[in-house]
Scaffold this motif. Structure first.
Motif, PDB file in Angstrom:
ATOM      1  N   SER A   1       2.055   5.623   3.558  1.00 48.06           N
ATOM      2  CA  SER A   1       0.980   6.347   4.061  1.00 48.06           C
ATOM      3  C   SER A   1      -0.319   5.693   4.172  1.00 48.06           C
ATOM      4  CB  SER A   1       0.986   7.659   3.378  1.00 48.06           C
ATOM      5  OG  SER A   1       0.510   8.842   4.321  1.00 48.06           O
ATOM      6  N   ALA A   2      -0.529   4.944   2.995  1.00 51.65           N
ATOM      7  CA  ALA A   2      -1.971   4.278   3.010  1.00 51.65           C
ATOM      8  C   ALA A   2      -2.058   3.018   3.678  1.00 51.65           C
ATOM      9  CB  ALA A   2      -2.185   3.993   1.588  1.00 51.65           C
TER      10      ALA A   2
ATOM     11  N   SER B   1      -0.696  10.397  -0.870  1.00 48.90           N
ATOM     12  CA  SER B   1      -1.486   9.953   0.365  1.00 48.90           C
ATOM     13  C   SER B   1      -1.351  10.683   1.626  1.00 48.90           C
ATOM     14  CB  SER B   1      -1.127   8.397   0.628  1.00 48.90           C
ATOM     15  OG  SER B   1      -1.930   7.687   1.253  1.00 48.90           O
TER      16      SER B   1
ATOM     17  N   ARG C   1      17.327   7.732   3.440  1.00 38.40           N
ATOM     18  CA  ARG C   1      18.057   8.255   2.415  1.00 38.40           C
ATOM     19  C   ARG C   1      19.756   7.904   2.469  1.00 38.40           C
ATOM     20  NH1 ARG C   1      15.191  12.543   0.983  1.00 38.40           N
ATOM     21  NH2 ARG C   1      16.494  13.973   2.266  1.00 38.40           N
TER      22      ARG C   1
ATOM     23  N   ILE D   1      22.294   5.443   0.749  1.00 36.34           N
ATOM     24  CA  ILE D   1      23.530   5.991   0.041  1.00 36.34           C
ATOM     25  C   ILE D   1      24.824   5.493   0.466  1.00 36.34           C
ATOM     26  CG2 ILE D   1      24.808   8.053  -0.694  1.00 36.34           C
ATOM     27  CD1 ILE D   1      22.062   9.536  -0.880  1.00 36.34           C
TER      28      ILE D   1
ATOM     29  N   ARG E   1      11.210  -0.868  -4.624  1.00 44.46           N
ATOM     30  CA  ARG E   1      10.319   0.229  -4.906  1.00 44.46           C
ATOM     31  C   ARG E   1       9.720   1.280  -3.475  1.00 44.46           C
ATOM     32  NH1 ARG E   1       6.441  -2.167  -9.137  1.00 44.46           N
ATOM     33  NH2 ARG E   1       5.629  -2.950  -7.214  1.00 44.46           N
TER      34      ARG E   1
ATOM     35  N   LEU F   1      23.632  13.080  -4.962  1.00 46.27           N
ATOM     36  CA  LEU F   1      24.903  13.057  -4.051  1.00 46.27           C
ATOM     37  C   LEU F   1      25.747  14.199  -3.794  1.00 46.27           C
ATOM     38  CD1 LEU F   1      26.287   9.480  -5.538  1.00 46.27           C
ATOM     39  CD2 LEU F   1      24.941   9.948  -3.249  1.00 46.27           C
TER      40      LEU F   1
ATOM     41  N   GLU G   1      -3.302  -4.380  18.009  1.00 46.00           N
ATOM     42  CA  GLU G   1      -2.545  -3.047  17.781  1.00 46.00           C
ATOM     43  C   GLU G   1      -1.860  -2.718  18.914  1.00 46.00           C
ATOM     44  OE1 GLU G   1      -5.857  -1.201  15.715  1.00 46.00           O
ATOM     45  OE2 GLU G   1      -4.620   0.233  15.030  1.00 46.00           O
TER      46      GLU G   1
ATOM     47  N   THR H   1       6.777   8.674  -8.417  1.00 46.93           N
ATOM     48  CA  THR H   1       6.168   7.915  -7.175  1.00 46.93           C
ATOM     49  C   THR H   1       4.747   7.378  -7.244  1.00 46.93           C
ATOM     50  OG1 THR H   1       7.592   9.010  -5.936  1.00 46.93           O
ATOM     51  CG2 THR H   1       5.798   8.286  -4.790  1.00 46.93           C
TER      52      THR H   1
ATOM     53  N   LYS I   1       1.071  -1.268   0.011  1.00 45.94           N
ATOM     54  CA  LYS I   1      -0.160  -0.008   0.034  1.00 45.94           C
ATOM     55  C   LYS I   1       0.750   1.225   0.189  1.00 45.94           C
ATOM     56  CE  LYS I   1      -3.902  -2.424   0.993  1.00 45.94           C
ATOM     57  NZ  LYS I   1      -4.678  -2.469   2.489  1.00 45.94           N
ATOM     58  N   GLY I   2       2.125   1.054   0.333  1.00 46.83           N
ATOM     59  CA  GLY I   2       2.888   2.564   0.489  1.00 46.83           C
ATOM     60  C   GLY I   2       2.807   2.882   2.136  1.00 46.83           C
TER      61      GLY I   2
ATOM     62  N   ARG J   1       9.670  13.630  -9.489  1.00 47.27           N
ATOM     63  CA  ARG J   1       9.682  12.874  -8.245  1.00 47.27           C
ATOM     64  C   ARG J   1       8.237  12.225  -7.993  1.00 47.27           C
ATOM     65  NH1 ARG J   1      14.108  15.048  -4.937  1.00 47.27           N
ATOM     66  NH2 ARG J   1      12.251  16.189  -4.138  1.00 47.27           N
TER      67      ARG J   1
ATOM     68  N   GLN K   1       3.087   4.577  -9.479  1.00 45.18           N
ATOM     69  CA  GLN K   1       3.104   3.130  -8.875  1.00 45.18           C
ATOM     70  C   GLN K   1       1.529   2.701  -8.665  1.00 45.18           C
ATOM     71  OE1 GLN K   1       5.799   1.852  -5.507  1.00 45.18           O
ATOM     72  NE2 GLN K   1       6.613   4.075  -5.862  1.00 45.18           N
ATOM     73  N   TYR K   2       0.784   3.797  -8.268  1.00 44.00           N
ATOM     74  CA  TYR K   2      -0.436   3.398  -7.401  1.00 44.00           C
ATOM     75  C   TYR K   2      -1.585   3.785  -8.392  1.00 44.00           C
ATOM     76  CZ  TYR K   2       2.454   3.455  -3.206  1.00 44.00           C
ATOM     77  OH  TYR K   2       3.599   2.988  -2.580  1.00 44.00           O
TER      78      TYR K   2
ATOM     79  N   GLN L   1      12.599   9.439  -0.264  1.00 42.16           N
ATOM     80  CA  GLN L   1      12.004  10.796  -0.394  1.00 42.16           C
ATOM     81  C   GLN L   1      11.651  11.549   0.730  1.00 42.16           C
ATOM     82  OE1 GLN L   1       9.448  11.638  -3.986  1.00 42.16           O
ATOM     83  NE2 GLN L   1       9.321   9.394  -4.209  1.00 42.16           N
ATOM     84  N   TYR L   2      10.857  10.908   1.666  1.00 38.54           N
ATOM     85  CA  TYR L   2      10.324  11.526   2.699  1.00 38.54           C
ATOM     86  C   TYR L   2      10.968  11.362   4.165  1.00 38.54           C
ATOM     87  CZ  TYR L   2       6.680  11.455  -0.760  1.00 38.54           C
ATOM     88  OH  TYR L   2       6.108  11.730  -2.079  1.00 38.54           O
TER      89      TYR L   2
ATOM     90  N   THR M   1      10.890   4.937  -2.792  1.00 35.53           N
ATOM     91  CA  THR M   1       9.633   5.913  -2.624  1.00 35.53           C
ATOM     92  C   THR M   1       9.686   6.503  -1.002  1.00 35.53           C
ATOM     93  OG1 THR M   1       8.147   4.558  -3.785  1.00 35.53           O
ATOM     94  CG2 THR M   1       7.216   6.110  -2.041  1.00 35.53           C
TER      95      THR M   1
END
Lengths: 224, 224, 224, 224
Positions: free
Chosen positions: A44-45, B44, A141, A145, A128, B196, A59, B132, A41-42, B128, B135-136, A135-136, A132
């Motif tokens: 966030s979802a 999302s 990241r 690297i 993937r 980089l 939970e 991203t 779902k990624g 970007r 994909q969805y 980025q956030y 994805t």
DNA sequence: CATGAATGAGTGTTCATTCAT
DNA sequence: GATGAATGAACACTCATTCAT
């Protein structure tokens, strides 16, 4: 082959030994479930309740082990990258380079390309997700690297410099240009193969890879 | 440089003329804000209320113009790709190829690479987001492949085949191998540069690109 | 007299024993509040936030127990009808009919009418809600017809046929005509009493009901 | 036959003459659309935007003519009841009673029942709306009781008393008991016919109604 | 007077997180 | 430590009502 379960994935073997990371069975269950749900779902979802359900825990238990949803993501991905994906990539490169010092470069590059292709195919969904979310989440990241990109490049640079010294490879181009170019040629070929086609994964594409290697070594220009 | 605002981005010029797409000022405001928010948070995690705030309209207004949140995304990206990004890419390639039929290939490839670099730098955040969300959202994926990837590749293939006929380029490799490889070399170079390094974007890297082109044309192997 | 709270209403006694229906205290609170709010505003104009407030729980809690607003309505009404209202109606009819086989019909009809009157008075608001919402929710309509209307009518038909065989009642009219007619006479009388007057509910109206029964049995025409 | 449009409905004829009620064409359009939408969805679930669409006017126009959504409902229903439904019901009763003073009661009651049945069939949806909304809007309730229920009952009482004086009808029961009982018998029969069956509306049920009238006049008891 | 874009409070519903048991 | 019910803020989305044109 289900590439969503850590237990079935080559990449996840490192995590299967809980003692390695001080992870209890339960924590491991959660991260395994998180991998499945996040890749589908990624970040966030995805919902923590689905992760809990798939992990077979409540939970509440999830939040006893991981402070926030983001923590689950990082607790899953960072060790995966640092302990498994990174070392695996680097080690296999190192071995191929060291063991085959006397093989023609063409053969070595083929081995590397085929191995990278297998890796990419086996871990498509995971990769993937990582790219994805990178980025956030700067933490992510940096790990990618530092632990994969940089170290892998180093090994390839070693290979190129080795062959430059042997006189097999031009010395008027910096090694990093050669490395990144080769990497780019191969990766773009693989991605287009994965994205654009429905050819079954098993189909042998060794011939096509060899063409790319030929191009890399001999260039596009008509031989003078 | 704020590459998140449509109004500051070269790519968005097509959209700045509302009449082109029958977009009112308000709709344009909303899409501009949507680009900023989606780009920053991802689809999302972005909220319609933040888009509304940034667009300077009420949340209700957004849903008067776009039925769902997903509609906002697609209403923003699809025309951007179809009307602006796609044509712009394809046309500039076509022109460079046609106009410079008699220029050495090396020069043409340099022009193409520099132009692609500018494009990528100017539209980093947008690209970007597109990759991203592709994909969805299969609709998006299809537009990208159909309107940009496929058509751009066609132009480059035309270039390669033109030069193959002229005898400048090897004819024993399929054009698409040459095209994708060149594309891969250049894009990975550019991405690594963007990701980089902290070198300011302005720095002239023509020399480095020329090295890659040299590699592409002449190969990595020591000349026999 | 507050006929809007399940806890004050005779009809709800069945629900007050949560174990009967596997309802927790909290679920029962919610349904109790839902009855009050739905009754006052109607389904569509009622809000889940008001139900939550009256139930003393958060809005999130409501949706942990009932998937949608409509589910709340049906979870409240369907068991109420199926388990309480239906059986209560049918059983009391059956008992009155069986126990008093030898009583004059006039006496039995009086008992039935008085019992129906009590039922209607006690559950006025609930009945109004049920009949109103039956228009928009076929599930509800089916339950009412199947569990209350049809079964009650069957009992009354049994009574009438019993008396027809005894020779007390005309045999040239179908039992269902007699049943529905009697029911109509009584119900319209009661409704007009409830709607049109301010007489306190307690006032004994046995005399008036007896007149209706007299009319039913002996007809309006002057005796020949 | 579409019983949702004022223009096709017998009941709406009174409104078709705008001058009667100082309604402009536009206002009449709105009320016509409102009738359709309110009867289909109920007051609460209906939206002003759908009314506007069906009326062929803008939403703003609606609120220029009617202050609130509730005003639309009442502006539509109250005159409909007061000017059309009420008078029509009362007048037709009056005429049938006066014109047929010498006909057997049985014939007169049959005429009345058939006429009521036609009315109910033609205006089913409207009647459902009125009765539903009467719960929540006392203004409406008062109009119905005052303009229809009370006045209609008066006419029927007149009929009954007329026949009591002629010696056709028992004098030991108050006229209102006879009237409401007859009304109840007939209405419950009709409702059950409408709700429970799929028999086509056209089917002649004069025989069944005659049985009910027979029951009303001669009673259920075996003749002594 | 008519329009319809804009509004913003409110809708049913979701979900990461908390906490009493 | 584990649970899962409870929370409440936030979510995407709706709609009666307003008002500048």
């Amino acid at each position: 082959m289900d590439d969503r379960s850590l237990s079935d994935q080559p990449i996840s073997t490192g995590l299967q030994e809980p003692s390695d990371l001080q992870l209890t069975d339960k924590q491991w269950n959660i991260l395994d479930a998180a991998l499945a749900v996040f890749t589908e779902k990624g970040f966030s979802a995805a919902t923590t309740s689905e992760i809990a359900r798939q992990a077979g825990v409540s939970e509440g238990t999830i939040f006893r082990h991981f402070k926030t949803k983001k923590d689950i993501l990082l607790a899953m991905l960072v060790p995966l990258i640092r302990n498994t994906m990174g070392p695996k990539s680097v080690n296999s490169l190192t071995q191929m380079i060291v063991k085959n010092e006397n093989l023609p470069l063409r053969e070595v590059l083929l081995m590397i390309a085929l191995e990278r292709q297998e890796f990419l195919t086996d871990n498509q969904a995971l990769l993937r997700l990582i790219l994805t979310e990178a980025q956030y989440h700067p933490e992510l990241r940096e790990v990618i690297i530092g632990e994969v990109a940089y170290k892998s490049q180093e090994q390839l640079i070693r290979l190129i410099e080795q062959r430059q010294q042997k006189g097999e490879i031009r010395q008027d181009l910096p090694a990093w240009v050669l490395v990144r170019s080769f990497f780019g040629m191969v990766v773009v070929y693989m991605l287009s193969r994965v994205m654009l086609t429905k050819r079954e994964a098993g189909k042998d594409n060794r011939e096509e890879i060899l063409k790319i290697i030929d191009l890399f070594l001999n260039g596009a220009a008509m031989e003078k």
